[in-house]
Motif scaffolding. Sequence first.
Motif, mmCIF file in Angstrom:
data_model
loop_
_atom_site.group_PDB
_atom_site.id
_atom_site.type_symbol
_atom_site.label_atom_id
_atom_site.label_comp_id
_atom_site.label_asym_id
_atom_site.label_seq_id
_atom_site.Cartn_x
_atom_site.Cartn_y
_atom_site.Cartn_z
ATOM 1 N N SER A 31 13.863 4.258 -8.740
ATOM 2 C CA SER A 31 14.174 3.142 -9.309
ATOM 3 C C SER A 31 13.835 2.049 -8.262
ATOM 4 C CB SER A 31 15.304 3.264 -10.214
ATOM 5 O OG SER A 31 16.153 3.208 -9.250
ATOM 6 N N LEU A 32 14.089 2.383 -7.052
ATOM 7 C CA LEU A 32 14.182 1.304 -6.188
ATOM 8 C C LEU A 32 12.382 0.743 -5.795
ATOM 9 C CD1 LEU A 32 16.656 2.398 -3.534
ATOM 10 C CD2 LEU A 32 16.728 0.567 -5.185
ATOM 11 N N LEU A 33 11.652 1.400 -6.265
ATOM 12 C CA LEU A 33 10.252 1.186 -5.915
ATOM 13 C C LEU A 33 9.746 -0.381 -6.469
ATOM 14 C CD1 LEU A 33 8.161 4.434 -5.613
ATOM 15 C CD2 LEU A 33 8.808 2.913 -3.870
ATOM 16 N N PRO A 34 10.067 -0.448 -7.742
ATOM 17 C CA PRO A 34 9.818 -1.728 -8.475
ATOM 18 C C PRO A 34 10.556 -2.950 -7.609
ATOM 19 C CG PRO A 34 10.319 -0.127 -10.156
ATOM 20 C CD PRO A 34 10.583 0.352 -8.653
ATOM 21 N N LEU A 35 11.719 -2.704 -7.137
ATOM 22 C CA LEU A 35 12.402 -3.811 -6.401
ATOM 23 C C LEU A 35 11.883 -3.994 -5.189
ATOM 24 C CD1 LEU A 35 16.043 -2.930 -7.148
ATOM 25 C CD2 LEU A 35 14.824 -4.763 -8.071
ATOM 26 N N ALA A 36 11.391 -2.950 -4.317
ATOM 27 C CA ALA A 36 10.623 -3.035 -3.142
ATOM 28 C C ALA A 36 9.356 -3.969 -3.394
ATOM 29 C CB ALA A 36 10.247 -1.667 -2.561
ATOM 30 N N ALA A 37 8.657 -3.564 -4.555
ATOM 31 C CA ALA A 37 7.390 -4.053 -4.866
ATOM 32 C C ALA A 37 7.680 -5.786 -5.144
ATOM 33 C CB ALA A 37 6.742 -3.398 -6.055
ATOM 34 N N ILE A 38 8.617 -6.016 -5.665
ATOM 35 C CA ILE A 38 8.942 -7.358 -6.003
ATOM 36 C C ILE A 38 9.048 -8.232 -4.648
ATOM 37 C CG2 ILE A 38 10.549 -8.993 -6.736
ATOM 38 C CD1 ILE A 38 10.924 -7.140 -9.156
ATOM 39 N N GLY A 39 9.995 -7.542 -3.643
ATOM 40 C CA GLY A 39 10.241 -8.122 -2.211
ATOM 41 C C GLY A 39 9.075 -8.105 -1.355
ATOM 42 N N ALA A 40 8.195 -7.114 -1.542
ATOM 43 C CA ALA A 40 6.734 -7.326 -0.745
ATOM 44 C C ALA A 40 5.981 -8.588 -1.329
ATOM 45 C CB ALA A 40 6.203 -5.796 -0.928
ATOM 46 N N VAL B 109 11.367 -8.739 -15.499
ATOM 47 C CA VAL B 109 9.944 -8.450 -14.950
ATOM 48 C C VAL B 109 9.482 -7.397 -15.676
ATOM 49 C CG1 VAL B 109 8.508 -7.987 -12.999
ATOM 50 C CG2 VAL B 109 10.209 -9.644 -12.527
ATOM 51 N N ASN B 110 8.091 -7.402 -16.067
ATOM 52 C CA ASN B 110 7.713 -6.294 -16.783
ATOM 53 C C ASN B 110 7.092 -5.372 -15.846
ATOM 54 O OD1 ASN B 110 5.618 -4.511 -17.931
ATOM 55 N ND2 ASN B 110 5.515 -6.007 -19.938
ATOM 56 N N ASN B 111 7.651 -4.008 -15.582
ATOM 57 C CA ASN B 111 7.335 -3.133 -14.329
ATOM 58 C C ASN B 111 5.775 -2.589 -14.858
ATOM 59 O OD1 ASN B 111 9.616 -3.362 -12.920
ATOM 60 N ND2 ASN B 111 10.435 -1.380 -13.869
ATOM 61 N N GLU C 52 0.749 -1.016 0.063
ATOM 62 C CA GLU C 52 0.028 -0.044 0.043
ATOM 63 C C GLU C 52 0.874 1.261 0.115
ATOM 64 O OE1 GLU C 52 -3.020 2.494 -0.021
ATOM 65 O OE2 GLU C 52 -2.903 0.379 -0.552
ATOM 66 N N ARG C 53 2.190 1.190 0.740
ATOM 67 C CA ARG C 53 2.960 2.355 0.963
ATOM 68 C C ARG C 53 3.391 2.543 -0.755
ATOM 69 N NH1 ARG C 53 3.458 0.527 5.840
ATOM 70 N NH2 ARG C 53 5.247 -0.777 5.473
ATOM 71 N N ILE C 54 3.882 1.578 -1.275
ATOM 72 C CA ILE C 54 4.390 1.763 -2.654
ATOM 73 C C ILE C 54 3.101 2.201 -3.822
ATOM 74 C CG2 ILE C 54 5.118 0.340 -4.796
ATOM 75 C CD1 ILE C 54 6.386 -1.476 -2.614
ATOM 76 N N ARG C 55 1.740 1.683 -3.520
ATOM 77 C CA ARG C 55 0.774 2.406 -4.325
ATOM 78 C C ARG C 55 0.465 3.623 -4.220
ATOM 79 N NH1 ARG C 55 -2.574 -1.921 -4.030
ATOM 80 N NH2 ARG C 55 -3.071 -1.569 -1.801
ATOM 81 N N LYS C 56 0.617 4.045 -2.923
ATOM 82 C CA LYS C 56 0.482 5.521 -2.521
ATOM 83 C C LYS C 56 1.589 6.356 -3.112
ATOM 84 C CE LYS C 56 -2.429 5.296 1.316
ATOM 85 N NZ LYS C 56 -2.588 5.134 3.103
ATOM 86 N N ALA C 57 2.768 5.982 -3.464
ATOM 87 C CA ALA C 57 3.627 6.806 -3.867
ATOM 88 C C ALA C 57 3.453 7.141 -5.344
ATOM 89 C CB ALA C 57 5.286 5.874 -3.840
ATOM 90 N N GLY C 58 2.678 6.180 -5.906
ATOM 91 C CA GLY C 58 2.211 6.769 -7.162
ATOM 92 C C GLY C 58 2.956 6.054 -8.243
ATOM 93 N N SER C 59 2.156 5.929 -9.594
ATOM 94 C CA SER C 59 2.874 5.585 -10.728
ATOM 95 C C SER C 59 4.046 6.297 -11.254
ATOM 96 C CB SER C 59 2.014 5.457 -11.977
ATOM 97 O OG SER C 59 1.344 6.539 -12.221
ATOM 98 N N ASP C 60 4.235 7.743 -10.986
ATOM 99 C CA ASP C 60 5.325 8.575 -11.437
ATOM 100 C C ASP C 60 6.284 8.234 -10.685
ATOM 101 O OD1 ASP C 60 3.858 10.041 -13.385
ATOM 102 O OD2 ASP C 60 3.274 11.851 -12.014
ATOM 103 N N ALA C 61 6.226 7.991 -9.347
ATOM 104 C CA ALA C 61 7.305 7.648 -8.574
ATOM 105 C C ALA C 61 7.732 6.093 -8.984
ATOM 106 C CB ALA C 61 6.847 7.620 -6.914
ATOM 107 N N PHE C 62 6.960 5.198 -9.109
ATOM 108 C CA PHE C 62 7.146 3.915 -9.388
ATOM 109 C C PHE C 62 7.884 3.742 -10.633
ATOM 110 C CE2 PHE C 62 6.267 -0.302 -10.963
ATOM 111 C CZ PHE C 62 6.385 -1.050 -9.864
ATOM 112 N N PHE C 63 7.641 4.694 -11.817
ATOM 113 C CA PHE C 63 8.235 4.541 -13.038
ATOM 114 C C PHE C 63 9.440 5.398 -13.034
ATOM 115 C CE2 PHE C 63 4.130 2.572 -14.083
ATOM 116 C CZ PHE C 63 4.535 1.349 -14.490
ATOM 117 N N VAL C 64 9.365 6.729 -12.699
ATOM 118 C CA VAL C 64 10.123 7.551 -12.975
ATOM 119 C C VAL C 64 11.241 8.082 -12.045
ATOM 120 C CG1 VAL C 64 10.453 9.963 -14.008
ATOM 121 C CG2 VAL C 64 8.742 8.571 -14.652
ATOM 122 N N ILE C 65 10.746 8.495 -10.692
ATOM 123 C CA ILE C 65 11.459 9.141 -9.753
ATOM 124 C C ILE C 65 12.342 8.231 -8.988
ATOM 125 C CG2 ILE C 65 11.134 10.310 -7.482
ATOM 126 C CD1 ILE C 65 8.679 11.744 -8.789
#
Length: 151
Positions: A67-76, A116-118, A52-65
């Motif tokens: 780069s560790l968010l996709p790795l955090a998502a995979i870990g979660a 993994v397709n982000n 949920e914290r990753i989701r709240k960061a938003g897609s801009d943060a996930f894809f652009v701002i």
Amino acid sequence: MSSQPRERASGKYAPTPHSAPEVRLGPTRDQPTEKEIAETLANITEAYGDIERIRKAGSDAFFVIDSLLPLAAIGALVRLGEQANNLGRQFVARHPGPEYDRAIETRHYLAHKFEVNNHILWQTIAVSTKRSAMAHQDVHDKVMGRMTADG
């Protein structure tokens, strides 16, 4: 070994919110104790909180701002699937709403694939896990309420 090249970023080998990975896996444990189930449900709630914290960061943060968010998502998602596996076959079968079996399959896929397709990963985080998290909370509350009443 197949001589065919793997498709990159096509989603063929990636879990999607509407289709399961190639290998169908289920929980490998038979039946944990009630105490183990309670601890595992708490761990799953924590993993959903991370998602949920990753989701709240938003897609801009996930894809652009960040780069560790996709790795955090995979870990979660890997932690979520591992904990879902610890619930045991009977528990998962009795509680299909949270799609614990899907979490186990996703964990298997993410833990054993190198690409993994982000975009698909984001859809999983943004859509599928949100629905499953709500269903999980209902299961968690019912199980904990029953255990409190029994004990």
